[in-house]
Design a protein around this motif. Structure first.
Motif, PDB file in Angstrom:
ATOM      1  N   ASP A   1      -3.918   0.387  13.701  1.00 40.84           N
ATOM      2  CA  ASP A   1      -2.987  -0.290  12.800  1.00 40.84           C
ATOM      3  C   ASP A   1      -3.310   0.024  11.341  1.00 40.84           C
ATOM      4  N   GLU A   2      -4.606   0.017  10.991  1.00 40.45           N
ATOM      5  CA  GLU A   2      -4.986   0.330   9.611  1.00 40.45           C
ATOM      6  C   GLU A   2      -4.625   1.768   9.258  1.00 40.45           C
ATOM      7  N   THR A   3      -4.832   2.686  10.217  1.00 38.23           N
ATOM      8  CA  THR A   3      -4.465   4.092   9.966  1.00 38.23           C
ATOM      9  C   THR A   3      -2.965   4.232   9.747  1.00 38.23           C
ATOM     10  N   ALA A   4      -2.190   3.541  10.606  1.00 37.75           N
ATOM     11  CA  ALA A   4      -0.736   3.602  10.456  1.00 37.75           C
ATOM     12  C   ALA A   4      -0.300   2.997   9.126  1.00 37.75           C
ATOM     13  N   GLU A   5      -0.966   1.904   8.710  1.00 41.68           N
ATOM     14  CA  GLU A   5      -0.610   1.278   7.431  1.00 41.68           C
ATOM     15  C   GLU A   5      -0.949   2.188   6.263  1.00 41.68           C
ATOM     16  N   ARG A   6      -2.132   2.859   6.327  1.00 39.94           N
ATOM     17  CA  ARG A   6      -2.495   3.792   5.252  1.00 39.94           C
ATOM     18  C   ARG A   6      -1.523   4.960   5.183  1.00 39.94           C
ATOM     19  N   GLU A   7      -1.128   5.476   6.340  1.00 41.89           N
ATOM     20  CA  GLU A   7      -0.165   6.575   6.345  1.00 41.89           C
ATOM     21  C   GLU A   7       1.182   6.137   5.781  1.00 41.89           C
ATOM     22  N   ALA A   8       1.588   4.897   6.142  1.00 39.94           N
ATOM     23  CA  ALA A   8       2.854   4.384   5.597  1.00 39.94           C
ATOM     24  C   ALA A   8       2.767   4.227   4.085  1.00 39.94           C
ATOM     25  N   GLN A   9       1.619   3.719   3.599  1.00 36.71           N
ATOM     26  CA  GLN A   9       1.440   3.589   2.145  1.00 36.71           C
ATOM     27  C   GLN A   9       1.445   4.954   1.464  1.00 36.71           C
ATOM     28  N   ALA A  10       0.817   5.948   2.105  1.00 36.54           N
ATOM     29  CA  ALA A  10       0.804   7.297   1.526  1.00 36.54           C
ATOM     30  C   ALA A  10       2.218   7.873   1.463  1.00 36.54           C
ATOM     31  N   ARG A  11       2.995   7.678   2.555  1.00 35.62           N
ATOM     32  CA  ARG A  11       4.380   8.157   2.541  1.00 35.62           C
ATOM     33  C   ARG A  11       5.200   7.441   1.471  1.00 35.62           C
ATOM     34  N   ALA A  12       4.966   6.128   1.335  1.00 36.43           N
ATOM     35  CA  ALA A  12       5.702   5.383   0.312  1.00 36.43           C
ATOM     36  C   ALA A  12       5.327   5.861  -1.081  1.00 36.43           C
ATOM     37  N   LYS A  13       4.039   6.194  -1.269  1.00 31.90           N
ATOM     38  CA  LYS A  13       3.601   6.680  -2.578  1.00 31.90           C
ATOM     39  C   LYS A  13       4.238   8.036  -2.897  1.00 31.90           C
ATOM     40  N   VAL A  14       4.258   8.917  -1.889  1.00 30.61           N
ATOM     41  CA  VAL A  14       4.887  10.230  -2.099  1.00 30.61           C
ATOM     42  C   VAL A  14       6.368  10.071  -2.415  1.00 30.61           C
ATOM     43  N   TYR A  15       7.023   9.180  -1.698  1.00 30.64           N
ATOM     44  CA  TYR A  15       8.449   8.948  -1.949  1.00 30.64           C
ATOM     45  C   TYR A  15       8.666   8.392  -3.347  1.00 30.64           C
ATOM     46  N   ALA A  16       7.807   7.440  -3.750  1.00 27.08           N
ATOM     47  CA  ALA A  16       7.951   6.854  -5.088  1.00 27.08           C
ATOM     48  C   ALA A  16       7.743   7.918  -6.166  1.00 27.08           C
ATOM     49  N   VAL A  17       6.754   8.789  -5.954  1.00 23.81           N
ATOM     50  CA  VAL A  17       6.504   9.855  -6.935  1.00 23.81           C
ATOM     51  C   VAL A  17       7.698  10.800  -7.021  1.00 23.81           C
ATOM     52  N   SER A  18       8.281  11.135  -5.858  1.00 17.14           N
ATOM     53  CA  SER A  18       9.435  12.033  -5.861  1.00 17.14           C
ATOM     54  C   SER A  18      10.627  11.392  -6.572  1.00 17.14           C
ATOM     55  N   VAL A  19      10.830  10.087  -6.342  1.00 13.42           N
ATOM     56  CA  VAL A  19      11.942   9.394  -7.013  1.00 13.42           C
ATOM     57  C   VAL A  19      11.728   9.374  -8.517  1.00 13.42           C
ATOM     58  N   LEU A  20      10.496   9.056  -8.947  1.00 14.79           N
ATOM     59  CA  LEU A  20      10.214   9.010 -10.386  1.00 14.79           C
ATOM     60  C   LEU A  20      10.335  10.392 -11.025  1.00 14.79           C
ATOM     61  N   SER A  21       9.820  11.417 -10.323  1.00 14.55           N
ATOM     62  CA  SER A  21       9.909  12.765 -10.896  1.00 14.55           C
ATOM     63  C   SER A  21      11.359  13.213 -11.007  1.00 14.55           C
ATOM     64  N   ALA A  22      12.175  12.877 -10.003  1.00 14.53           N
ATOM     65  CA  ALA A  22      13.596  13.239 -10.074  1.00 14.53           C
ATOM     66  C   ALA A  22      14.276  12.511 -11.224  1.00 14.53           C
ATOM     67  N   ALA A  23      13.935  11.231 -11.411  1.00 15.66           N
ATOM     68  CA  ALA A  23      14.518  10.476 -12.521  1.00 15.66           C
ATOM     69  C   ALA A  23      14.094  11.073 -13.861  1.00 15.66           C
ATOM     70  N   CYS A  24      12.823  11.492 -13.954  1.00 21.43           N
ATOM     71  CA  CYS A  24      12.353  12.107 -15.198  1.00 21.43           C
ATOM     72  C   CYS A  24      13.068  13.434 -15.475  1.00 21.43           C
TER      73      CYS A  24
END
Length: 242
Positions: free
Chosen positions: A187-210
């Motif tokens: 469960d912790e591994t899945a949560e870390r992977e989900a957080q990593a995917r969310a972080k990558v998605y957030a970075v992509s959204v911010l970079s696209a907005a920039c």
């Protein structure tokens, strides 16, 4: 006679006045009683509303609280152990009854074999019981020693079954804790992977907005928006090249 008529008239007036006063008194009492009942009913309704509101707020507070996972896990472990211990006691009683049945009324070859093994243990135990009685200077017949040895052997068989089942319980508990730990790690591994995917998605959204903001800024700096009155439309003119 005139005086008597005057007194009667005065009496009738006083009587009517008294009746009106009495009626007014009882009417006022009735109104006061009705008002009191209405107030009590209103107070009761307010109390009911207040209790309902307090209950709803308490339920919402309970729902909003984070569950105590440690407490829940401890309760689950206690229930698991309690169930196992109850099963162990039932199994011990069943084992003792089975051996007693085999000693008294064996029904098949397997039960006769069990009886033979139990009788050998009892016979050996009789010797120990007699020796124990002699050491304490207690006179004892062999039949009496046989009865005592039978009870002791059945008790020992039950305790052996208890030890075996406790060993099974400990192994099951170890496996249960291992499975829980593996589930927790998964469960912790899945949560870390989900957080990593969310972080990558957030970075992509911010970079696209920039990138959009920078592109819009360059357009504003390089081009000028003008209006063509002849064609009634807007157009852009490059400030550098014209």
């Amino acid at each position: 006679r005139h005086a008597m008529d005057s007194r009667n008239a005065a009496f009738r007036r006083e009587r009517k006045l008294y009746q009106r006063q009495l009626e007014e008194f009882y009417r006022q009492m009735r109104d006061d009683q009705d008002t009191k009942k209405q107030n009590e009913a209103k107070i009761l309704q307010d109390k009911i509303r207040l209790r309902t509101l307090q209950r709803r707020l308490k339920n919402e507070e309970i729902k909003s609280q984070e569950p105590d996972k440690v407490l829940e896990e401890n309760l689950a472990t206690d229930n698991w152990k309690r169930d196992w211990l109850a099963k162990i006691e039932v199994a011990i009683a069943r084992t003792r009854d089975h051996y007693a049945h085999c000693l008294d009324r064996p029904a098949n070859r397997s039960e006769k074999k069990t009886r033979s093994i139990a009788r050998k243990r009892i016979k050996h135990r009789v010797t120990e019981v007699l020796a124990r009685a002699d050491s304490k200077n207690i006179p004892m017949e062999r039949n009496e020693a046989g009865v005592i040895a039978r009870k002791e052997i059945l008790h020992m068989i039950g305790e052996e079954e208890r030890a075996r089942l406790h060993d099974q319980m400990n192994k099951a508990f170890t496996k249960r804790e291992h499975d829980k730990e593996m589930t927790r790690i998964k469960d912790e591994t899945a949560e870390r992977e989900a957080q990593a995917r969310a972080k990558v998605y957030a970075v992509s959204v911010l970079s696209a907005a920039c990138r959009r903001w920078l592109a819009r800024k360059r357009v504003v700096e390089r081009y000028e928006k003008k209006y063509d009155g002849e064609y009634h439309a807007f157009y852009y003119v490059n400030k550098q090249s014209g």
